[in-house]
Design an enzyme around this catalytic site. Structure first.
Site, PDB file in Angstrom:
ATOM      1  N   ARG A 227      18.116  25.890 -27.414  1.00  0.00           N
ATOM      2  CA  ARG A 227      19.621  25.859 -27.077  1.00  0.00           C
ATOM      3  C   ARG A 227      20.910  25.708 -28.058  1.00  0.00           C
ATOM      4  O   ARG A 227      20.550  25.322 -29.038  1.00  0.00           O
ATOM      5  CB  ARG A 227      19.901  23.988 -26.704  1.00  0.00           C
ATOM      6  CG  ARG A 227      18.479  24.323 -25.066  1.00  0.00           C
ATOM      7  CD  ARG A 227      19.444  24.125 -23.936  1.00  0.00           C
ATOM      8  NE  ARG A 227      18.548  24.257 -22.495  1.00  0.00           N
ATOM      9  CZ  ARG A 227      18.248  25.464 -21.769  1.00  0.00           C
ATOM     10  NH1 ARG A 227      18.445  26.572 -22.358  1.00  0.00           N
ATOM     11  NH2 ARG A 227      17.696  24.660 -20.788  1.00  0.00           N
ATOM     12  N   HIS A 275      22.149  34.326 -21.576  1.00  0.00           N
ATOM     13  CA  HIS A 275      21.284  33.266 -21.494  1.00  0.00           C
ATOM     14  C   HIS A 275      20.561  34.298 -20.603  1.00  0.00           C
ATOM     15  O   HIS A 275      20.177  33.943 -19.077  1.00  0.00           O
ATOM     16  CB  HIS A 275      21.960  31.666 -20.247  1.00  0.00           C
ATOM     17  CG  HIS A 275      20.637  30.924 -20.531  1.00  0.00           C
ATOM     18  ND1 HIS A 275      21.673  29.447 -20.738  1.00  0.00           N
ATOM     19  CD2 HIS A 275      19.832  31.111 -20.576  1.00  0.00           C
ATOM     20  CE1 HIS A 275      21.003  28.732 -20.315  1.00  0.00           C
ATOM     21  NE2 HIS A 275      19.197  29.615 -20.925  1.00  0.00           N
TER      22      HIS A 275
HETATM   23  P1  NAP Z   1       7.818  22.622 -24.542  1.00  0.00           P
HETATM   24  O1  NAP Z   1       6.541  23.188 -23.916  1.00  0.00           O
HETATM   25  O2  NAP Z   1       8.321  21.590 -24.542  1.00  0.00           O
HETATM   26  O3  NAP Z   1       7.860  22.549 -26.028  1.00  0.00           O
HETATM   27  C1  NAP Z   1       7.813  22.825 -27.307  1.00  0.00           C
HETATM   28  C2  NAP Z   1       7.776  22.498 -28.698  1.00  0.00           C
HETATM   29  O4  NAP Z   1       8.691  22.264 -29.495  1.00  0.00           O
HETATM   30  C3  NAP Z   1       6.217  21.686 -28.596  1.00  0.00           C
HETATM   31  O5  NAP Z   1       5.729  22.333 -29.355  1.00  0.00           O
HETATM   32  C4  NAP Z   1       6.969  20.868 -29.756  1.00  0.00           C
HETATM   33  O6  NAP Z   1       6.722  20.048 -30.718  1.00  0.00           O
HETATM   34  C5  NAP Z   1       8.440  21.066 -30.146  1.00  0.00           C
HETATM   35  N1  NAP Z   1       8.992  20.133 -30.595  1.00  0.00           N
HETATM   36  C6  NAP Z   1       9.693  19.457 -29.878  1.00  0.00           C
HETATM   37  N2  NAP Z   1      10.159  18.228 -30.579  1.00  0.00           N
HETATM   38  C7  NAP Z   1      10.117  18.966 -31.611  1.00  0.00           C
HETATM   39  C8  NAP Z   1      10.528  18.291 -33.420  1.00  0.00           C
HETATM   40  N3  NAP Z   1      11.769  17.322 -33.287  1.00  0.00           N
HETATM   41  N4  NAP Z   1      10.021  18.812 -34.776  1.00  0.00           N
HETATM   42  C9  NAP Z   1       9.216  19.815 -33.991  1.00  0.00           C
HETATM   43  N5  NAP Z   1       8.412  20.520 -33.293  1.00  0.00           N
HETATM   44  C10 NAP Z   1       9.101  20.212 -31.560  1.00  0.00           C
HETATM   45  O7  NAP Z   1       9.107  23.623 -24.412  1.00  0.00           O
HETATM   46  P2  NAP Z   1       9.045  25.336 -23.779  1.00  0.00           P
HETATM   47  O8  NAP Z   1       8.366  25.309 -22.265  1.00  0.00           O
HETATM   48  O9  NAP Z   1       8.385  26.419 -24.947  1.00  0.00           O
HETATM   49  O10 NAP Z   1      10.779  25.939 -23.806  1.00  0.00           O
HETATM   50  C11 NAP Z   1      11.729  25.678 -25.255  1.00  0.00           C
HETATM   51  C12 NAP Z   1      12.867  25.594 -24.860  1.00  0.00           C
HETATM   52  O11 NAP Z   1      12.889  27.110 -24.002  1.00  0.00           O
HETATM   53  C13 NAP Z   1      13.329  24.354 -23.421  1.00  0.00           C
HETATM   54  O12 NAP Z   1      13.295  22.901 -23.929  1.00  0.00           O
HETATM   55  C14 NAP Z   1      14.684  25.369 -23.191  1.00  0.00           C
HETATM   56  O13 NAP Z   1      15.574  25.000 -24.251  1.00  0.00           O
HETATM   57  C15 NAP Z   1      14.563  27.086 -23.504  1.00  0.00           C
HETATM   58  N6  NAP Z   1      14.284  28.141 -22.829  1.00  0.00           N
HETATM   59  C16 NAP Z   1      15.458  28.697 -23.210  1.00  0.00           C
HETATM   60  C17 NAP Z   1      15.384  30.036 -21.977  1.00  0.00           C
HETATM   61  C18 NAP Z   1      16.415  31.046 -22.128  1.00  0.00           C
HETATM   62  O14 NAP Z   1      16.537  31.652 -21.354  1.00  0.00           O
HETATM   63  N7  NAP Z   1      16.830  31.602 -22.878  1.00  0.00           N
HETATM   64  C19 NAP Z   1      14.375  30.330 -21.061  1.00  0.00           C
HETATM   65  C20 NAP Z   1      13.428  28.755 -20.400  1.00  0.00           C
HETATM   66  C21 NAP Z   1      13.173  27.762 -21.756  1.00  0.00           C
HETATM   67  P3  NAP Z   1       4.754  19.419 -29.620  1.00  0.00           P
HETATM   68  O15 NAP Z   1       4.169  20.978 -29.365  1.00  0.00           O
HETATM   69  O16 NAP Z   1       4.104  18.720 -30.829  1.00  0.00           O
HETATM   70  O17 NAP Z   1       4.948  19.220 -28.801  1.00  0.00           O
HETATM   71  C1  GLV Z   2      17.016  28.011 -19.338  1.00  0.00           C
HETATM   72  O1  GLV Z   2      16.935  28.376 -20.396  1.00  0.00           O
HETATM   73  C2  GLV Z   2      15.460  26.862 -19.155  1.00  0.00           C
HETATM   74  O2  GLV Z   2      15.815  26.177 -19.494  1.00  0.00           O
HETATM   75  O3  GLV Z   2      14.266  28.050 -18.511  1.00  0.00           O
END
Ligand code: NAP
Ligand code: GLV
Length: 312
Positions: A227, A275
């Protein structure tokens, strides 16, 4: 059951309706703001960036589903109806799409393709001094969740030397894992390319500021697909100008579309993407939403729910 949709506007509704007709034929799918829908009839809401206070107007809501993986755009609503489960949209297509985007962006940054594209626009022939290689490039992935873990493994499979950072400890074959704030400096010091895939929470907002970005090795590059709020853009631009950082690929922005006046559009060290890292098709997302709704209707555990104690 009535499903309200706020994603893509009225023009997206034919595609959503067609997708739900296949995935959940019993659903009565309505467009956000439909004046013919009594608020008490709404059972499920599938949303991207709902207006503040809007979800609280549906008294019989059983679950809110984000059309994306991130939940920050829903949780920004201080009037979110507490107690209503909130689900993330995580599909194999999200994982694969993100891993492929991260692979592309990492290679683009490693090979300075931003400069190559600008040179082409100026009809300027400028060869590179040598060919950088994945096996000599250290990539650090921030966030080892659904998306970061998959991307880290994908990069390791391409030959990059990969490390990862998360909140809790991990043990991942082929990926050196660091966790917690105390280990962030050592993780950052060994990242030639930093990939951000954290969720935006109170703990992660503003994390990539001058102090932390300065911990990266000189010439390091940043790929941000998490983000915009994670990165302090003024600090990023200053470090690019000073030569401490060698480039950045940014996919997410505070205001989207990125306003024409933003300096990010024209900075020579920045590649802007709209994005587009990982957005599965409406058909795939309707299919996943239908799975989650069926589980909720059956009273079965629903995966990928928001955990308030973690903030993501
Ligand atoms: P997720 O499964 O919730 O994983 C989050 C990861 O971040 C976990 O490994 C978590 O640690 C770690 N984390 C959270 N808070 C932390 C902190 N304070 N310090 C260190 N590590 C921390 O999320 P996800 O599905 O992988 O998605 C991540 C993000 O990608 C989304 O929230 C979104 O903002 C972004 N995204 C972007 C797009 C795009 O098109 N650009 C698309 C989809 C998603 P733990 O493993 O210990 O829980
Ligand atoms: C995109 O940014 C998502 O959160 O899937």
């Amino acid at each position: 059951m009535l499903v309200m949709i706020k994603s893509g506007g009225a023009q997206a509704m034919p595609a959503w309706r067609e997708a739900f007709a296949n995935a959940l034929p019993e659903a009565d799918v309505r467009c956000w703001g439909d004046p013919g829908v009594p608020p008490e009839a709404v059972r499920y809401a599938l949303v991207w960036e709902p207006e503040r206070g809007a979800l609280a107007r549906f008294p019989n809501l059983r679950m809110v589903i984000s059309t994306g993986a991130g939940l920050d755009h829903v949780l920004a609503d201080a009037h979110y109806p507490h107690g209503v489960p909130l689900a993330r949209m995580i599909l194999p297509e999200t994982r694969d799409g993100m891993a492929e985007f991260v692979a592309m962006g990492t290679l683009m940054l490693m090979r300075d393709m931003g400069t190559v594209a600008r040179n082409q626009a100026a009809r300027r022939w400028q060869t590179m001094p040598f060919t950088p290689l994945a096996r000599r490039t250290r990539v650090g992935v921030m966030g080892l969740g659904a998306l970061g873990l998959h991307a880290a493994r994908y990069l390791a499979g391409m030959g990059f030397e990969v490390s990862g950072w998360s909140r809790s400890p991990k043990s991942i074959a082929g990926v050196a894992s660091y966790h917690a704030m105390a280990n962030l400096p050592v993780f950052l010091r060994r990242a030639d390319i930093l990939v951000n895939l954290l969720p935006q929470t109170a703990d992660t907002v503003g994390l990539l500021n001058r102090q932390r970005l300065s911990m990266l090795p000189r010439g390091a590059r940043l790929l941000n697909a998490g983000r915009a709020g994670h990165v302090v853009h003024e600090d990023l631009l200053a470090l690019l100008d000073e030569g401490h950082l060698g480039g950045a690929l940014l996919d997410v922005f505070e205001a989207e579309p990125l306003p024409p006046g933003s300096p990010l559009w024209t900075h020579p060290g920045v590649i802007v993407t709209p994005h587009c890292a990982a957005t599965p098709s409406r058909a795939d997302r309707a299919h996943r939403a239908a799975q989650l709704i069926r589980l909720a209707e059956a009273g079965a555990p629903v995966p990928d729910l928001y955990v308030p104690a973690r903030g993501y």
